[in-house]
Scaffold this motif. Structure first.
Motif, mmCIF file in Angstrom:
data_model
loop_
_atom_site.group_PDB
_atom_site.id
_atom_site.type_symbol
_atom_site.label_atom_id
_atom_site.label_comp_id
_atom_site.label_asym_id
_atom_site.label_seq_id
_atom_site.Cartn_x
_atom_site.Cartn_y
_atom_site.Cartn_z
ATOM 1 N N GLY A 37 0.939 -1.176 -0.014
ATOM 2 C CA GLY A 37 -0.098 0.046 0.043
ATOM 3 C C GLY A 37 0.889 1.381 0.049
ATOM 4 O O GLY A 37 0.313 2.177 -0.694
ATOM 5 N N PRO A 38 1.852 1.499 0.830
ATOM 6 C CA PRO A 38 2.667 2.732 0.809
ATOM 7 C C PRO A 38 3.262 3.084 -0.600
ATOM 8 O O PRO A 38 3.358 4.032 -0.903
ATOM 9 N N ASP A 39 3.715 1.932 -0.891
ATOM 10 C CA ASP A 39 4.547 2.384 -2.289
ATOM 11 C C ASP A 39 3.468 2.565 -3.373
ATOM 12 O O ASP A 39 3.682 3.675 -4.216
ATOM 13 N N LEU A 40 2.430 1.809 -3.522
ATOM 14 C CA LEU A 40 1.114 2.297 -4.517
ATOM 15 C C LEU A 40 0.508 3.626 -4.445
ATOM 16 O O LEU A 40 0.316 4.131 -5.180
ATOM 17 N N ARG A 41 0.474 3.913 -3.106
ATOM 18 C CA ARG A 41 -0.085 5.494 -2.868
ATOM 19 C C ARG A 41 1.241 6.373 -3.359
ATOM 20 O O ARG A 41 0.591 7.396 -3.973
ATOM 21 N N ALA A 42 2.215 6.016 -2.966
ATOM 22 C CA ALA A 42 3.183 7.115 -3.626
ATOM 23 C C ALA A 42 3.343 7.303 -4.732
ATOM 24 O O ALA A 42 3.496 8.446 -5.401
ATOM 25 N N VAL A 43 3.443 6.013 -5.632
ATOM 26 C CA VAL A 43 3.456 6.138 -6.995
ATOM 27 C C VAL A 43 2.169 6.558 -7.546
ATOM 28 O O VAL A 43 2.409 7.514 -8.680
ATOM 29 N N TYR A 44 1.218 6.381 -7.243
ATOM 30 C CA TYR A 44 -0.338 7.227 -7.598
ATOM 31 C C TYR A 44 -0.318 8.607 -7.450
ATOM 32 O O TYR A 44 -0.088 9.177 -8.225
ATOM 33 N N ARG A 45 0.477 9.200 -6.157
ATOM 34 C CA ARG A 45 0.608 10.629 -6.062
ATOM 35 C C ARG A 45 1.441 11.335 -6.952
ATOM 36 O O ARG A 45 1.041 12.148 -7.562
ATOM 37 N N ASP A 46 2.509 10.544 -7.089
ATOM 38 C CA ASP A 46 3.621 11.257 -7.850
ATOM 39 C C ASP A 46 3.132 11.379 -9.323
ATOM 40 O O ASP A 46 3.097 12.300 -10.158
ATOM 41 N N GLU A 47 2.401 10.334 -9.859
ATOM 42 C CA GLU A 47 1.807 10.271 -11.363
ATOM 43 C C GLU A 47 0.836 11.400 -11.272
ATOM 44 O O GLU A 47 0.795 11.909 -12.550
#
Length: 273
Positions: free
Chosen positions: A207-217
């Motif tokens: 979850g943390p990496d998915l949220r971070a990648v989603y936010r950055d994109e």
């Protein structure tokens, strides 16, 4: 600003309104003509990483491959959301416009039913939903007005995101199957991916990496959100998913809907804790 990701044919039950079609026609990447996605799928070789019948997002070769594919799905969602929250927003009119008053009206009715004795099943009697599910749905329905107020950004959401809705061919995945597409908060898709397509263990791990990648994109697509704004989006989106899944579990008391209700309830309790 870049155009949307490569798309299939959006629209409830396969129908594409003139506004969204025109918006995509003028975007940087071409909009496939009706039937193009089917032809694309027919030409695409089978990918052993994917199994459309697996709610855990496919039979990947290993955890690393599965994690990488999940990150690509998060990026794809973010590009889609950023476009429809930005340059594509003007096309979302009429029945395609975000209508929070209708959403809140349904939630208020559901809250009243859950408080008064429960949701009706297919036979008209109260549906035998587990108490934690009923409690979570009642909380979500009661909190929805404030949750939506805290998540003002809206877009066109996919509504049923999983690996089977992505064509994994070429340098960029292609998002397909728009039978559940509608205007909503971006967090509805993000929460669907995290709460309904991952179990608690995978959610904690990925979850943390998915949220971070989603936010950055999102930010790269012109839709920057702070951590607090993203958390508000996910919370509002999770409430919407919870209410939808519990309503379906009451109307269609099958194993799959019951399991989905328990999964989204667990995710709701995680965020509450």
């Amino acid at each position: 600003m870049a155009g949307p990701p490569r798309l299939g044919t959006p629209g409830p039950r396969g129908r594409v309104p003139a506004g969204p079609r025109a918006a995509l026609a003028g975007a940087a990447r071409p909009f496939p003509a009706r039937g193009a996605v089917g032809a694309h799928a027919a030409r695409a070789p089978a990918d052993p990483r994917l199994d459309r019948g697996d709610d855990r997002l496919g039979a990947f070769a290993n955890d690393a491959a599965r994690g990488a594919a999940l990150l690509e799905i998060a990026r794809l969602l973010a590009r889609h959301h950023a476009f429809w929250a930005g340059p594509g927003q003007a096309a979302l009119r009429g029945p395609w416009a975000w209508q929070p008053e209708r959403v809140l009206e349904r939630a208020a009715r559901m809250h009243a039913q859950l408080t008064a004795g429960g949701l009706s099943g297919p036979d008209g009697r109260p549906a035998p939903l587990p108490e934690p599910v009923v409690r979570a749905a009642r909380e979500a329905a009661g909190q929805l007005p404030s949750l939506l107020a805290a998540a003002p950004v809206t877009t066109l959401v996919h509504g049923d995101i999983h690996a089977g809705q992505v064509l994994w061919r070429g340098p960029q995945p292609v998002l397909i199957d728009y039978g559940q597409v509608h205007a909503s908060v971006p967090g509805e898709d993000l929460a669907h991916l995290l709460a309904l397509r991952l179990d608690a263990t995978d959610r904690a791990r990925l979850g943390p990496d998915l949220r971070a990648v989603y936010r950055d994109e999102l930010a790269r697509g012109g839709l920057p959100l702070t951590d607090a704004e993203l958390a508000a989006q996910e919370r509002a989106g999770l409430a919407l998913n919870l209410l939808s899944v519990v309503r379906q579990a009451a109307r269609t008391p099958e194993r799959g809907t019951a399991e989905a209700a328990l999964k989204v309830t667990a995710a709701w309790e995680e965020l509450a804790g």
